[in-house]
Design an enzyme around this catalytic site. Structure first.
Site, PDB file in Angstrom:
ATOM      1  N   HIS A 221     -23.881  -6.653 -29.547  1.00 29.99           N
ATOM      2  CA  HIS A 221     -22.783  -7.452 -30.093  1.00 29.99           C
ATOM      3  C   HIS A 221     -21.728  -7.816 -29.054  1.00 29.99           C
ATOM      4  O   HIS A 221     -20.813  -8.585 -29.355  1.00 29.99           O
ATOM      5  CB  HIS A 221     -22.158  -6.728 -31.291  1.00 29.99           C
ATOM      6  CG  HIS A 221     -22.974  -6.877 -32.534  1.00 29.99           C
ATOM      7  ND1 HIS A 221     -24.154  -6.194 -32.729  1.00 29.99           N
ATOM      8  CD2 HIS A 221     -22.804  -7.643 -33.636  1.00 29.99           C
ATOM      9  CE1 HIS A 221     -24.668  -6.542 -33.899  1.00 29.99           C
ATOM     10  NE2 HIS A 221     -23.870  -7.413 -34.470  1.00 29.99           N
ATOM     11  N   SER A 242     -22.668 -11.379 -36.857  1.00 33.01           N
ATOM     12  CA  SER A 242     -22.961  -9.966 -36.621  1.00 33.01           C
ATOM     13  C   SER A 242     -23.869  -9.413 -37.708  1.00 33.01           C
ATOM     14  O   SER A 242     -23.941  -9.949 -38.815  1.00 33.01           O
ATOM     15  CB  SER A 242     -21.673  -9.151 -36.574  1.00 33.01           C
ATOM     16  OG  SER A 242     -21.273  -8.744 -37.868  1.00 33.01           O
ATOM     17  N   ASP A 243     -24.547  -8.309 -37.379  1.00 36.84           N
ATOM     18  CA  ASP A 243     -25.251  -7.561 -38.407  1.00 36.84           C
ATOM     19  C   ASP A 243     -24.228  -6.716 -39.165  1.00 36.84           C
ATOM     20  O   ASP A 243     -23.100  -6.490 -38.695  1.00 36.84           O
ATOM     21  CB  ASP A 243     -26.334  -6.675 -37.793  1.00 36.84           C
ATOM     22  CG  ASP A 243     -27.509  -6.457 -38.733  1.00 36.84           C
ATOM     23  OD1 ASP A 243     -27.315  -6.595 -39.966  1.00 36.84           O
ATOM     24  OD2 ASP A 243     -28.607  -6.140 -38.259  1.00 36.84           O
ATOM     25  N   ALA A 244     -24.615  -6.264 -40.345  1.00 35.42           N
ATOM     26  CA  ALA A 244     -23.677  -5.579 -41.229  1.00 35.42           C
ATOM     27  C   ALA A 244     -23.121  -4.313 -40.582  1.00 35.42           C
ATOM     28  O   ALA A 244     -23.884  -3.458 -40.116  1.00 35.42           O
ATOM     29  CB  ALA A 244     -24.358  -5.243 -42.556  1.00 35.42           C
ATOM     30  N   ALA A 246     -21.929  -3.697 -37.855  1.00 31.67           N
ATOM     31  CA  ALA A 246     -22.096  -3.514 -36.413  1.00 31.67           C
ATOM     32  C   ALA A 246     -20.799  -3.644 -35.627  1.00 31.67           C
ATOM     33  O   ALA A 246     -20.610  -2.910 -34.641  1.00 31.67           O
ATOM     34  CB  ALA A 246     -23.137  -4.489 -35.886  1.00 31.67           C
TER      35      ALA A 246
END
Length: 944
Positions: A221, A242-244, A246
């Site tokens: 990230h 972004s991923d959850a 992260a």
């Protein structure tokens, strides 16, 4: 289009290009409003008439999580079709349903988080089902097709906006938010980046989602690759979501930054545009962004850039041009065309691994269909809710007639007796009928997590006979006679209240643990043991009950009886996608679970005419034995059973191909966290053993011959053509595959590498010409000595066949490339990560923003080799190393060596210092480095 009035702001003017309209809209937004745009759930800006918006609609193989939708085969099954055009149509159908559902449900967004292009490097990865292939070119071909389907064909407006997952080198669930993938430059460019790059360059990608893991010691990230690589591949704005959770991981689990303001600023600067964090509540993300602005870690210009990329997606989706959006009135949902496509995809995904002439089955065959998945249509974490359902048993009933098909599931039927002699009992209630639909099917919406049903009790006289299945590693499910699984709701009580195992934390799995003369029953969702209390059976942290397991019938006994009475036994084995291998959980072994292995052994002992059908999200290692036919299919969605029955009956000749290598045993596998596919010889590209079934493998009910191979120059590449003829009596698809191999490479190259493929249909006796245009860049490799791609001159085999191992015709061509040159170490020195060979080394972050260093792994010692280093005729007299941490570096070349040791640890791992020592060298030598201790080496320089 009508002209805008003077009161119409330019961002509403459809005559203007999107870039100018976005400029205008950005100028009208306040800084506070723009900051809110960086959270997943973007609020409306009512004063400008801008609606609320959110990123993220899962659509991996159908619209997920939003209720009933068409369910297509899992992504790995779509990869097994080797058919980009079919996958494009699947993507289009998914996008149509996204649009149709979005029109009536505001929760359904148009920013689709799919496809997953992570390469299936390691078959124990828990999310194997989500990827397409272990090969970057096949993965890119399938992913590109899916994104084109999702995008739609309009030159301006997009039906949906696809987001590729998960950037980058992400192939493990074990410690997925804290583990680092050590990816050397050749692996980075030739393997991990390649699948993303080709798909982005194809022009139908809206953006990417970074993965949870770190790459070379730096969280994805805050990866510099987002701007340094990804955004150089296209002129379009790419939106990075972004991923959850992260973004919070950067501080909370990874401890990469000390403060949220630092981490948030670093993510935005690196290229992150949207924060998927804290669910629907943007408060914390907004606070962190404002804090970063106030501290001078972030500028409004950097916020603007992120908002611009989001707005670019929204404009392309037609949000600001409802009258011009060609997809605004999309209503196609669960259409006959989508149902037919789901069946076609399921049929094309079936791979015939072995056939000694048993298949196809004659119409009058008496079939025993057995196994734990024989009457199941399993869904996974990213599935929608089934509207239609077809199990193997149902498909065989339909195709062969119920009178010719006998079913035995093969579960163990057991009673659980308490230490007091009472039996575990599922109470019968008046509400049982309420949870069934008109056709008697259980309603999952009513069942899951119910607390109004009475909990299990005990009875001194007779208990409830439960179906027990061991899914491997001792993980069990227990099911009541009416089909409901034992589950634990929030109040902690056991009830027969689930239609299937599932959920983010599965509440339907247990483990029997030996204790005294019985067993404790541990509930895996809570980690607590089962307790028998006065008010019912529940899970608790104390006073666990000791159960005696009373086996009423072994599953293999029932299977043996059914198999002995049939002409053919069809064993349906495989996995439940929510158990022992899924998101958050890697598998521990390739082996078929022992329970299923027993069923298979019982079936083929009772009836040698046994067909094994593996329905699974990943490969298995199968024990050798006299099986005349074996098929594999991923979980095939709503039409899985119909598709399988049609293939078994010969209505469809199977033509799926394996998208990844099936290994013989766990001993063939590297460590799960070893991402050096070159050094540890991973995937079909480098694997030197004998696989159980090779990449690209798949048989047919007919035969094909290949011939007339020709290779001709074509532009900046080669045209490879050949003929394919159906020499059998059955119409069938065939999948010709073109591979290459460098005959005498200057560096280790793949043993075989896919260049191109196609899927075609041929009638008996039909012949067709196939031609592939292969650019010369397809033969290049990443030359670490020069930091760029290079075509090695020399001979290259061109191999055409039906798999990576079944080559039918071949030829050799000579390509004029650029010869290897020695490394110019006088001018450039050696970047530590640009080694040719390594052992025991890990690549880590040189700084938190950019660059790589090398450090020893867990052994504390690393060896690095740099080939053909040119020290010139005048030579060098000294060596300099740029290092941090503590430890020593030994430099050896020719007959000389020098050891340079840090006198004391540096202040931080990022505080580098220069050490130098005498080292007299002339001419060309290989340089060997040995690192000891937690030293970080960034660069080696040489001077006169």
């Amino acid at each position: 289009m009508t002209a805008s009035t003077p009161s119409t702001p330019p961002f509403r003017d459809p005559r203007l290009p999107f870039a100018k309209r976005i400029d205008d809209l950005l100028s009208r937004l306040t800084l506070d409003e723009k900051v809110f745009f960086l959270h997943q759930y973007v609020p409306a800006v009512e004063r400008l008439g801008i609606a609320a918006w959110r990123t993220g609609q899962e659509g991996l193989h159908g619209v997920a999580w939003m209720g009933p939708a068409t369910v297509f085969p899992q992504a790995v099954g779509l990869g097994a079709t080797w058919n980009p055009e079919l996958v494009r149509r699947v993507g289009e159908a998914v996008a149509r349903e996204v649009r149709a559902m979005s029109a009536r449900d505001e929760r359904v967004g148009l920013n689709v988080w799919a496809p997953v292009v992570n390469l299936l490097r390691h078959p124990l990865w828990g999310r194997n089902e989500e990827g397409y292939s272990e090969d970057p070119r096949l993965t890119s071909a399938i992913a590109t097709a899916y994104t084109h389907g999702l995008r739609g064909g309009h030159p301006v407006f997009w039906r949906t906006a696809p987001i590729l997952k998960h950037w980058l080198a992400h192939n493990n669930e074990t410690a997925r938010d804290t583990s680092s993938s050590s990816v050397r430059p050749r692996v980075l460019h030739e393997y991990d980046l390649r699948a993303f790059r080709s798909t982005v360059e194809a022009g139908a990608v809206a953006g990417v989602m970074p993965a949870y893991n770190l790459v070379n010691g730096r969280p994805n990230h805050v990866s510099p690759y987002l701007n340094d690589h990804l955004r150089t591949w296209t002129e379009d704005d790419l939106f990075v979501c972004s991923d959850a959770c992260a973004p919070s991981n950067l501080v909370e689990t990874e401890h990469y930054f000390d403060t949220y303001e630092e981490s948030t600023a670093a993510a935005v600067v690196a290229g992150l545009d949207s924060f998927t964090d804290h669910g629907t509540d943007p408060t914390k993300t907004v606070e962190r962004l404002k804090g970063a602005l106030e501290q001078g870690l972030l500028t409004e210009k950097e916020i603007d850039l992120a908002v611009r990329r989001q707005l670019s997606v929204r404009f392309r989706l037609g949000e600001f041009d409802p009258e011009g959006d060609p997809y605004a009135a999309e209503a196609a949902f669960d259409t006959p065309e989508h149902r037919a496509l789901a069946q076609e995809a399921a049929e094309q995904a079936i791979v015939l691994l072995r056939n000694d002439g048993m298949l196809p089955l004659a119409p009058d065959t008496r079939i025993a269909v057995v196994g734990l998945l024989a009457d199941e249509c399993k869904l996974d974490w990213y599935s929608g809710t089934l509207i239609h359902r077809s199990t193997p048993l149902e498909g065989l009933y339909e195709r062969f007639g119920a009178e010719r098909v006998r079913f035995t599931e093969g579960v163990d039927r057991v009673l659980l007796r308490t230490s007091s002699g009472a039996y575990l009992t599922v109470p019968r209630t008046d509400s049982d009928d309420e949870v069934r639909g008109a056709e008697g099917a259980l309603d999952p919406a009513l069942l899951k997590g119910r607390t109004d049903l009475p909990p299990l009790t005990t009875s001194p006289e007779a208990g409830t006979e439960l179906a027990l299945v061991d899914w491997g590693d001792g993980v069990l499910t227990l099911r009541a006679p009416d089909g409901r699984y034992l589950s634990v709701a929030e109040d902690g009580y056991l009830r027969a209240s689930a239609d299937q195992p599932g959920g983010w934390i599965v509440q339907e799995t247990f483990r029997l643990e030996p204790h005294d003369h019985g067993h404790l029953l541990r509930h895996l969702g809570t980690g607590h043991h089962v307790q028998v209390a006065a008010d019912g059976v529940k899970v608790a942290g104390e006073d666990p009950e000791v159960f005696e397991l009373v086996v009423v019938e072994r599953g293999e006994e029932a299977v043996a009886r059914a198999a002995a009475e049939a002409d053919v036994t069809v064993v349906i084995a495989g996995n439940d996608p929510h158990i022992n291998g899924r998101e958050t959980e890697d598998r521990s072994t390739l082996d078929l679970p022992a329970h299923q292995a027993r069923l298979l052994h019982a079936a083929r002992t009772a009836n040698p005419r046994t067909v094994l059908v593996i329905t699974s999200a990943y490969p298995y290692a199968l024990e050798p034995g006299p099986l005349p036919a074996v098929l594999w299919t991923a979980h095939g969605g709503q039409a899985a059973g119909t598709a399988l029955a049609r293939v078994l009956a010969g209505d469809v000749s199977p033509a799926g191909r394996l998208p990844q290598t099936w290994y013989e045993s766990d001993a063939d596998l590297p460590d799960l966290l070893d991402y050096d596919v070159i050094g540890s010889r991973q995937t079909y590209l480098y694997f030197e053993g004998t696989p159980l079934y090779p990449f690209g493998h798949g048989l047919s009910y007919t035969s094909f011959s290949y011939g007339d191979l020709k290779v001709e120059p074509e532009g900046d590449g080669l045209r490879v053509s050949f003929s394919v003829t159906n020499t059998g009596r059955t119409a069938s698809d065939e999948v010709p595959q073109l591979y290459t191999r460098a005959v005498d490479p200057s560096v280790p190259r793949p043993r075989r590498e896919l260049l191109a493929h196609t899927r075609l249909t041929l009638a008996p006796g039909a012949r067709t010409e196939v031609a592939f245009d292969v650019p010369l860049r397809a033969f290049e490799f990443w030359d670490v000595a020069r930091g760029s791609w290079r075509l090695d001159p020399g001979a290259y085999d061109l191999l055409v066949g039906t798999s990576s191992a079944d080559i039918r015709i071949r030829t050799t061509v000579r390509l004029a490339g650029e010869p290897a040159a020695p490394r110019d170490v006088l001018q450039l020195g050696l970047l530590a990560a640009d080694f040719d060979e390594q052992s025991g080394a890990e690549i880590v972050d040189r700084t938190k923003r950019a660059g790589d260093s090398v450090t020893p792994g867990s052994s504390g010692v690393a060896q690095l080799v740099y080939r053909n280093c040119d020290f010139g005729s005048s030579g060098v007299a000294r060596v300099t190393v740029e290092v941090a941490g503590e430890g020593e570096v030994t430099v050896e070349a020719g007959a000389v060596q020098a050891t340079l040791a840090l006198p004391s640890p540096t202040e931080t791992p990022y505080t580098y210092t220069l050490l130098d020592a005498p080292l007299a060298l002339t001419g060309v030598h290989d340089v060997h480095l040995r690192l000891r201790g937690p030293v970080r080496l960034a660069h080696v320089g040489f001077s006169g």
